[in-house]
Design a protein around this motif. Structure first.
Motif, mmCIF file in Angstrom:
data_model
loop_
_atom_site.group_PDB
_atom_site.id
_atom_site.type_symbol
_atom_site.label_atom_id
_atom_site.label_comp_id
_atom_site.label_asym_id
_atom_site.label_seq_id
_atom_site.Cartn_x
_atom_site.Cartn_y
_atom_site.Cartn_z
ATOM 1 N N GLU A 69 -28.704 0.057 79.202
ATOM 2 C CA GLU A 69 -29.766 -0.660 78.499
ATOM 3 C C GLU A 69 -30.279 -1.793 79.379
ATOM 4 O OE1 GLU A 69 -31.179 0.070 75.727
ATOM 5 O OE2 GLU A 69 -29.755 1.384 74.702
ATOM 6 N N ARG B 216 -21.763 -6.132 66.717
ATOM 7 C CA ARG B 216 -23.170 -5.826 66.435
ATOM 8 C C ARG B 216 -23.654 -4.454 66.876
ATOM 9 N NH1 ARG B 216 -25.163 -11.719 68.233
ATOM 10 N NH2 ARG B 216 -24.899 -12.707 66.223
ATOM 11 N N TYR B 217 -22.907 -3.761 67.726
ATOM 12 C CA TYR B 217 -23.436 -2.557 68.358
ATOM 13 C C TYR B 217 -22.528 -1.340 68.197
ATOM 14 C CZ TYR B 217 -26.141 -6.175 70.732
ATOM 15 O OH TYR B 217 -26.939 -7.254 71.003
ATOM 16 N N LEU C 218 -19.820 -6.301 72.606
ATOM 17 C CA LEU C 218 -20.399 -5.255 71.767
ATOM 18 C C LEU C 218 -19.817 -5.200 70.359
ATOM 19 C CD1 LEU C 218 -20.198 -2.385 74.398
ATOM 20 C CD2 LEU C 218 -22.289 -3.547 73.666
ATOM 21 N N LEU D 252 -33.005 0.850 73.490
ATOM 22 C CA LEU D 252 -33.634 -0.375 73.002
ATOM 23 C C LEU D 252 -35.029 -0.574 73.591
ATOM 24 C CD1 LEU D 252 -30.562 -2.783 73.128
ATOM 25 C CD2 LEU D 252 -31.477 -1.557 71.148
ATOM 26 N N LYS E 159 -24.898 -1.490 62.241
ATOM 27 C CA LYS E 159 -24.894 -1.967 63.622
ATOM 28 C C LYS E 159 -26.027 -1.310 64.384
ATOM 29 C CE LYS E 159 -19.965 -2.901 63.822
ATOM 30 N NZ LYS E 159 -18.731 -2.709 64.590
ATOM 31 N N LEU E 160 -26.490 -1.992 65.399
ATOM 32 C CA LEU E 160 -27.559 -1.489 66.248
ATOM 33 C C LEU E 160 -26.987 -0.451 67.209
ATOM 34 C CD1 LEU E 160 -30.561 -1.906 66.989
ATOM 35 C CD2 LEU E 160 -29.799 -3.609 68.649
ATOM 36 N N VAL F 35 -22.249 2.447 70.300
ATOM 37 C CA VAL F 35 -22.719 3.053 71.542
ATOM 38 C C VAL F 35 -22.886 4.559 71.355
ATOM 39 C CG1 VAL F 35 -22.257 3.386 73.997
ATOM 40 C CG2 VAL F 35 -21.535 1.268 72.871
ATOM 41 N N VAL G 205 -26.930 1.411 70.661
ATOM 42 C CA VAL G 205 -27.356 1.222 72.047
ATOM 43 C C VAL G 205 -26.922 2.433 72.853
ATOM 44 C CG1 VAL G 205 -27.300 -1.297 71.959
ATOM 45 C CG2 VAL G 205 -25.261 -0.069 72.679
ATOM 46 N N GLY H 266 -31.260 -6.241 72.999
ATOM 47 C CA GLY H 266 -32.065 -5.894 71.829
ATOM 48 C C GLY H 266 -32.499 -7.168 71.123
#
Length: 150
Positions: free
Chosen positions: A11, A129-130, A126, A140, A4-5, A132, A7, A99
């Motif tokens: 952001e 994919r994300y 969220l 990002l 996962k990205l 925290v 963040v 992002g």
């Protein structure tokens, strides 16, 4: 598990269907649904379907620019705000850019003039994919278009 990205707690996000290329967003895992600062909110019918028309000030502590927006209404929800007050809000559907990802999300519309951020991104937006990192801010990066940055 898919990676996962990561963040930060805040952001830059985009709302392309509202012609908002970037807006400061608070990433809030304590909120289920995302919320957008909106005012002069009006319900209208378009081709037999309920829509919301509203205005947004995308820049914190500024009255300009003022953007007129419209989105399909997907429901109404009672939401308990951070100060404990329950408020009935319209829920609309739109695309969020955070992002490299663009996804359809639900947003409640509320006046966030007194709040530090015009956009709050909640858990539903969220979850898939994300991750925290609460110690990270604008992880990002900054928007390429700087016309609304402060």
């Amino acid at each position: 598990m898919k990676s996962k990205l990561i963040v930060g707690w805040r952001e830059w996000a985009g709302l392309p269907e509202f012609s908002i290329p970037h807006i400061k967003a608070k990433i809030d895992t304590g909120a289920k649904t995302s919320a957008l600062h909106a005012y002069r909110i009006k319900k209208v019918m378009r081709d037999g379907a309920p829509w919301a028309e509203f205005f947004v000030h995308p820049v914190q502590r500024h009255r300009k620019p003022e953007i007129k927006c419209a989105a399909p209404i997907v429901g109404e929800r009672e939401v308990k705000s951070s100060n404990g007050v329950v408020q009935k809000r319209l829920v609309v559907s739109t695309r969020l850019v955070l992002g490299p990802f663009v996804q359809k999300i639900e947003l409640t519309l509320t006046n966030r003039d007194e709040m530090g951020f015009r956009l709050l991104v909640g858990r539903q937006a969220l979850s898939k994919r994300y991750l925290v990192d609460s110690g990270l801010s604008y992880g990002l990066g900054e928007p390429e278009d700087d016309r609304w940055q402060q």
